[in-house]
Design an enzyme around this catalytic site. Structure first.
Site, PDB file in Angstrom:
ATOM      1  N   LYS A 180       1.219  -9.594  -1.446  1.00 39.81           N
ATOM      2  CA  LYS A 180       0.571  -8.717  -2.381  1.00 39.81           C
ATOM      3  C   LYS A 180       1.835  -7.681  -2.575  1.00 39.81           C
ATOM      4  CE  LYS A 180      -3.675  -5.848  -3.358  1.00 39.81           C
ATOM      5  NZ  LYS A 180      -4.829  -5.441  -2.909  1.00 39.81           N
ATOM      6  N   ASN A 212      -0.059   4.187   1.143  1.00 35.81           N
ATOM      7  CA  ASN A 212      -0.458   5.055   1.971  1.00 35.81           C
ATOM      8  C   ASN A 212       0.113   4.935   3.480  1.00 35.81           C
ATOM      9  OD1 ASN A 212      -1.834   6.442  -0.271  1.00 35.81           O
ATOM     10  ND2 ASN A 212      -3.471   4.463  -0.132  1.00 35.81           N
ATOM     11  N   THR A 213       0.654   4.055   3.659  1.00 40.93           N
ATOM     12  CA  THR A 213       1.220   4.018   5.019  1.00 40.93           C
ATOM     13  C   THR A 213       2.759   4.152   4.799  1.00 40.93           C
ATOM     14  OG1 THR A 213      -0.254   2.289   5.672  1.00 40.93           O
ATOM     15  CG2 THR A 213       1.856   2.323   6.838  1.00 40.93           C
ATOM     16  N   ASN A 248      -1.377  -4.146  -6.321  1.00 40.81           N
ATOM     17  CA  ASN A 248      -1.977  -2.997  -5.539  1.00 40.81           C
ATOM     18  C   ASN A 248      -2.128  -1.863  -6.454  1.00 40.81           C
ATOM     19  OD1 ASN A 248      -2.868  -1.340  -3.242  1.00 40.81           O
ATOM     20  ND2 ASN A 248      -1.849  -2.615  -2.000  1.00 40.81           N
ATOM     21  N   SER A 263       0.895  -1.100  -0.012  1.00 42.62           N
ATOM     22  CA  SER A 263      -0.010  -0.002   0.001  1.00 42.62           C
ATOM     23  C   SER A 263       0.949   1.122  -0.235  1.00 42.62           C
ATOM     24  CB  SER A 263      -0.800  -0.190   1.055  1.00 42.62           C
ATOM     25  OG  SER A 263      -1.482   1.365   1.653  1.00 42.62           O
TER      26      SER A 263
END
Ligand SMILES: Cc1cc2nc3c(=O)[nH]c(=O)nc-3n(C[C@H](O)[C@H](O)[C@H](O)COP(=O)(O)O)c2cc1C
Length: 353
Positions: free
Chosen positions: A217, A183-184, A246, A181
């Site tokens: 992932k 966004n972290t 992702n 991800s």
């Protein structure tokens, strides 16, 4: 009956697309949670035994599943199962509840049938999500997507994944390590082989105790060599497979990751590399996600050696008729292929590459 179902959905979409994306999403998830049988009044893919598929680790009744991030808190597993998804991947779940990044953080891009999000894993935390799963009465295959808390240090990141594996392995059919991800902050640095190895080592004992298929992932923003390195490591640590991909950060639209049509080609390329790298590795499966929207994507992927596929953004734009259309097209192609089952057909496609 079909057109009545379509008009229910079209009315819903008309209203939904005039509302803030996250507000309408939260509202509908609550409705799906309390009224899972509403799936029956929508277009859906009925279970057809011919369309079951296995990747050597699990068997799905339908080859297309719901990607992570849609049902973050495992509230509507029953609804999505009844709609016909072969599997529902809930999460990303983190050990402790967290609120995620500031709103607004989901942006529709209808002109290119894409979405941008900067959510940062808002979720109710492991304890509550576990309860939601345990209270689910009916489900198809269930995956749980695992992530670290934003405040967890790099040194303690392996502990977060180990904690989550122990918690969710007994109640799920497969699990996913999400280190992709955007966004972290710092999360994607764990795609570096040395850092990823530390997470894998941390989880070794728990994985021996409860054996469940574990997938990794990955992001679409990777070079070929890096993809190959991660596939090697996944094999070394006995992962069931790779989920590619992702959202992408290769864009100029603002903060967050983009999904949907915009990432179709980027994702496809990374999936191809995964399939190539996994080819010599017996039992390592590739699950495809990213811009998937029709049966052409499935067939192309199967020819490369891939297995199941997942959707997120196309489902937002097309709604449940996406699944129904895929089912109709699959059955048509299956009968033309001369094969009796999808499994037979997919195995055949693999050998013709
Ligand atoms: C709003 C939104 C939230 C998402 N949240 C997550 C998440 O929590 N965990 C995850 O692994 N992927 C998450 N994703 C990524 C999707 O699972 C998927 O990998 C990506 O969107 C590409 O597929 P698509 O083009 O079909 O949307 C999210 C995607 C969107 C659009």
């Amino acid at each position: 009956m079909y057109s009545a179902r379509m008009s229910i959905y079209n009315t819903f979409k008309f209203i939904a697309f005039k509302t803030d994306p996250e507000t309408i999403h939260d509202y509908t998830m609550k409705m799906f949670k309390h009224l899972p049988h509403t799936a029956k009044v929508l277009p859906r893919a009925e279970v057809n035994p011919k369309l079951a598929l296995s990747d050597g680790h699990m068997r799905w009744d339908f080859p297309v599943g719901l990607a992570a991030g849609f049902d973050k808190n495992a509230q509507a597993i029953e609804f999505f199962s009844r709609l016909g998804f072969g599997a529902v991947e809930v999460g990303t779940v983190t050990p402790r509840a967290q609120i995620g990044n500031d709103r607004p953080r989901i942006f529709r891009m209808p002109e290119i049938r894409s979405v941008r999000n900067s959510m940062g894993f808002p979720n109710a935390g492991a304890e509550l999500i576990l309860k939601n799963i345990q209270n689910t009465k009916y489900k198809n295959v269930l995956g749980v997507n695992l992530g670290k808390n934003k405040t967890t240090t790099d040194q303690a990141t392996g502990d977060d994944y180990d904690f989550l594996y122990k918690k969710f392995a007994p109640v799920s059919d497969y699990l996913v390590i999400n280190i992709s991800s955007p966004n972290t902050p710092g999360l994607r640095s764990f795609q570096n082989p040395e850092s990823f190895r530390l997470i894998c080592e941390k989880m070794e004992d728990s994985r021996k105790e409860v054996k469940k298929p574990l997938y990794l992932k990955i992001a679409p923003d990777m070079e070929k060599d890096d993809v190959y390195d991660l596939v090697d490591l996944a094999k070394e640590f006995d992962f069931a497979g790779i989920i590619a991909t992702n959202t992408t950060i290769q864009h100029n639209y603002g903060k967050g990751g983009v999904s949907g049509d915009y990432i179709r080609e980027i994702s496809k390329q990374v999936r191809k590399w995964c399939c190539e790298a996994a080819r010599e590795k017996e039992d390592l499966s590739v699950i495809g996600v990213g811009g998937v929207k029709n049966i052409k994507d499935l067939i192309e992927f199967w020819k490369d050696g891939g297995s199941f596929m997942q959707v997120y953004t196309a489902f937002i734009y097309e709604g449940p008729k996406l699944l129904q259309q895929m089912q109709t097209d699959l059955l048509e192609h299956l009968s033309l292929s001369g094969a009796n089952t999808l499994q037979e057909w997919v195995d055949e496609l693999k050998t013709t590459r």
